[in-house]
Design an enzyme around this catalytic site. Structure first.
Site, PDB file in Angstrom:
ATOM      1  N   GLU A 115      72.084  10.153  67.175  1.00 33.58           N
ATOM      2  CA  GLU A 115      73.392   9.736  67.664  1.00 33.58           C
ATOM      3  C   GLU A 115      74.426  10.840  67.435  1.00 33.58           C
ATOM      4  O   GLU A 115      74.148  11.808  66.718  1.00 33.58           O
ATOM      5  CB  GLU A 115      73.826   8.458  66.935  1.00 33.58           C
ATOM      6  N   ASP A 168      60.907   7.931  69.273  1.00 35.68           N
ATOM      7  CA  ASP A 168      61.738   7.138  68.367  1.00 35.68           C
ATOM      8  C   ASP A 168      61.255   5.690  68.350  1.00 35.68           C
ATOM      9  O   ASP A 168      60.353   5.325  69.108  1.00 35.68           O
ATOM     10  CB  ASP A 168      63.224   7.235  68.756  1.00 35.68           C
ATOM     11  N   ASN A 205      76.145   8.349  75.281  1.00 36.47           N
ATOM     12  CA  ASN A 205      76.967   8.973  74.231  1.00 36.47           C
ATOM     13  C   ASN A 205      76.422  10.344  73.840  1.00 36.47           C
ATOM     14  O   ASN A 205      76.824  10.905  72.821  1.00 36.47           O
ATOM     15  CB  ASN A 205      77.039   8.068  73.002  1.00 36.47           C
ATOM     16  N   HIS A 234      73.284  11.001  72.960  1.00 42.03           N
ATOM     17  CA  HIS A 234      72.177  11.008  72.008  1.00 42.03           C
ATOM     18  C   HIS A 234      70.876  11.457  72.670  1.00 42.03           C
ATOM     19  O   HIS A 234      70.671  11.302  73.872  1.00 42.03           O
ATOM     20  CB  HIS A 234      72.035   9.671  71.269  1.00 42.03           C
TER      21      HIS A 234
HETATM   22  P1  PGA Z   1      67.836   4.886  79.270  1.00 40.89           P
HETATM   23  O1  PGA Z   1      68.075   5.387  77.806  1.00 40.89           O
HETATM   24  O2  PGA Z   1      66.725   5.746  79.809  1.00 40.89           O
HETATM   25  O3  PGA Z   1      67.418   3.469  79.122  1.00 40.89           O
HETATM   26  O4  PGA Z   1      69.098   5.089  80.004  1.00 40.89           O
HETATM   27  C1  PGA Z   1      68.224   6.765  77.589  1.00 40.89           C
HETATM   28  C2  PGA Z   1      68.590   6.980  76.172  1.00 40.89           C
HETATM   29  O5  PGA Z   1      69.385   6.209  75.622  1.00 40.89           O
HETATM   30  O6  PGA Z   1      68.087   7.929  75.574  1.00 40.89           O
END
Ligand code: PGA
Length: 224
Positions: free
Chosen positions: A131, A57, A124, A126
């Site tokens: 999302e 992404d 959340n 995602h």
């Molecule tokens: P993080 O992000 O590894 O910084 O916790 C994970 C994500 O949001 O996919």
């Protein structure tokens, strides 16, 4: 289907060793950024010759080279310290026609498919920037970021945080031959619990991994 969960005290060593063993010329590998995979990437220095990496992404509205951008992060955390770098493909948030850019990227990914996709877990639910509300059939597209994702981007150094991004959709992710979901830290324990207990559906997109025949959650003890 239940989602396989493996928990390790020496999580980063285990995941780095496992990934190192999978690397081979011709491997088509999708990689995330964020904080979770950083200690894994720090442990890898070799084995990427002939590998093709697809970045999962990208944030929109950040200047090229911005430290919070996913393409910058994968370079500084992984590619720059490899003896032989892989070929890197990424979504371009500065493309003049973003819908065309997303279509280009998904065609590139689906052309040879993905052998292994590694994902982080959003608090959340995602996956990438898919999302809550993202279905199993979601394609590669422009997305509006959830508030919790924007807060996370602030922690990565984007201030003000982006409001939108580009993400590989869940459909091409779920077509990957194998998927590893990385989950670490006590702050992810509630998300991991939801992943394991909630019915599979778009409200908590990571639950959709349960429909995949070869997905595994690799967690550290704090998250599990
Ligand atoms: P993080 O992000 O590894 O910084 O916790 C994970 C994500 O949001 O996919």
């Amino acid at each position: 289907m239940t989602l396989r969960l493996e928990v390790y005290d020496d999580w980063a060593d285990q995941v780095a060793t496992r990934l190192g063993q999978r690397l081979r010329p011709g491997l088509r590998l999708c990689l995330p950024t964020g904080a979770t995979p950083a200690p894994v990437y720090a442990r890898l220095a070799t084995g990427f010759a002939g590998v093709t990496v697809f970045l999962l992404d990208e944030f929109g509205g950040l200047a090229p080279g911005h430290p919070a951008r996913c393409d910058t992060t994968i370079r500084t955390r992984l590619l720059d310290h490899l003896d032989q770098p892989p070929v890197l493909h990424a979504l371009d948030p500065d493309a003049p026609d973003l819908a065309a850019e997303c279509a280009r990227y998904q065609t590139l990914v689906d052309g040879g498919g993905l052998d292994l996709t590694i994902l982080g877990l959003g608090s959340n639910g995602h996956l990438g920037l898919n999302e809550p509300g993202s279905g199993a059939d979601s394609t590669t597209r422009v997305v509006k970021l959830a508030e919790s994702t924007r807060r996370r981007a602030t922690a990565y150094g984007a201030n003000p945080p982006p409001t939108w991004g580009l993400t590989l959709g869940l459909a091409p992710v779920l077509r990957s031959t194998e998927i590893w979901l990385l989950v670490t830290g006590a702050h992810k324990a509630p998300a991991l619990r939801r992943l394991r207990e909630e019915a599979a559906g778009p409200a908590f997109p990571a639950t959709l991994l349960r429909r995949h025949p070869n997905a595994v959650v690799l967690a550290d003890a704090a998250a599990a």
